[in-house]
Design a protein around this motif. Structure first.
Motif, mmCIF file in Angstrom:
data_model
loop_
_atom_site.group_PDB
_atom_site.id
_atom_site.type_symbol
_atom_site.label_atom_id
_atom_site.label_comp_id
_atom_site.label_asym_id
_atom_site.label_seq_id
_atom_site.Cartn_x
_atom_site.Cartn_y
_atom_site.Cartn_z
ATOM 1 N N SER A 36 0.828 -1.202 0.000
ATOM 2 C CA SER A 36 0.000 0.000 0.000
ATOM 3 C C SER A 36 0.865 1.255 0.000
ATOM 4 O O SER A 36 2.009 1.238 0.475
ATOM 5 N N LEU A 58 -2.956 -3.743 -1.771
ATOM 6 C CA LEU A 58 -2.497 -2.863 -2.859
ATOM 7 C C LEU A 58 -3.233 -1.531 -2.805
ATOM 8 O O LEU A 58 -3.310 -0.813 -3.795
ATOM 9 N N ASN A 61 -2.844 3.246 -4.124
ATOM 10 C CA ASN A 61 -1.876 3.374 -5.204
ATOM 11 C C ASN A 61 -2.557 4.056 -6.391
ATOM 12 O O ASN A 61 -3.540 4.784 -6.199
#
Length: 260
Positions: A36, A58, A61
């Motif tokens: 992250s 994730l 982003n």
């Protein structure tokens, strides 16, 4: 001016070494790959070599696409993709049968681009679709019988399918800040009632002063009801005092109940 298509921001390149160094031990002892806030613009292919992790983060982003190779993460129980720039998801996400938690909020997802195979995530407990561009919710999500929480806030929804509202294990449904045509009607039709906290106390458990106060309040309410001849059905609590009565301020031990 030079001609050509404007290029987007060049994100940080994630190497296998960086990815391995980003693995943490999750609270339940599993492996969590935390990428992250890394400035990633494309899904890093190298992490496919770490597909045995239990959690993948994730979030936050600049990802625009998740490839179908996400299906290689067959052990995933927790997937966080919130706060990216995703406009769609691959059908392959439905193959993650162990998934318990999926957060895809704060993206650019539309109803048309929600994969039908989301309904295959039979073990999913928490699903967050908030802060997207959804104008409706697929009725097929009603097949996710294990869902306990679903976030639908800050979309463009005008209704919620009964198949979703009536999920047997659903305890929390957040659909705030959607353009429902009649918010009151929507809430009343919702099987998950959103009402103020009620304080119900038996008369025998109150002191004399509190009992008198509550009885006076009840008498006032009855008089008001009789005067206005309201058509609404009058509530009756044979052995219980009026909900939200002033006695609640003096009864620290009172029972509380709050519906989501």
């Amino acid at each position: 001016m030079p001609k050509g298509k404007a290029k987007g921001p060049k994100g940080k390149k994630i190497t296998l070494k960086i990815a391995k160094n980003s693995i943490r031990i999750a609270l339940d002892g599993g492996l969590r790959l935390d990428l992250s806030k890394m400035g990633i613009t494309t899904f890093p292919k190298c992490i496919l070599k770490l597909a045995d992790v239990d959690e993948l983060d994730l979030s936050r982003n600049m990802l625009k696409k998740i490839p179908s190779t996400i299906q290689k993460f067959q052990n995933l129980r927790w997937l966080d993709l919130h706060s990216n720039q995703l406009e769609d998801l691959p059908e392959a996400i439905g193959s993650l049968q162990k998934l318990l938690y999926l957060n895809i909020s704060n993206n650019k997802l539309t109803t048309e681009n929600l994969p039908e195979d989301l309904s295959l995530l039979k073990n999913l407990r928490i699903l967050n679709l908030g802060l997207n561009c959804l104008d409706s919710i697929p009725t097929t999500l009603g097949s996710l019988k294990e869902l306990k929480e679903i976030g639908l806030f800050d979309n463009a929804l005008t209704t919620i399918p009964k198949s979703v509202k009536n999920l047997p294990n659903l305890k929390k449904l957040n659909a705030e800040r959607n353009p429902f045509p009649d918010s009151t009607e929507e809430v009343q039709d919702d099987s998950i009632k959103r009402v103020e906290t009620l304080y119900l106390v038996q008369e025998k458990d109150l002191c004399s002063s509190c009992l008198e106060m509550c009885q006076n309040e009840r008498d006032k309410m009855n008089m008001l009801t009789n005067k206005t001849q309201s058509s609404s059905r009058k509530l009756s609590f044979p052995l219980l005092l009026t909900p939200n009565s002033p006695a609640k301020d003096n009864q620290e031990w009172r029972l509380k109940g709050k519906d989501l």
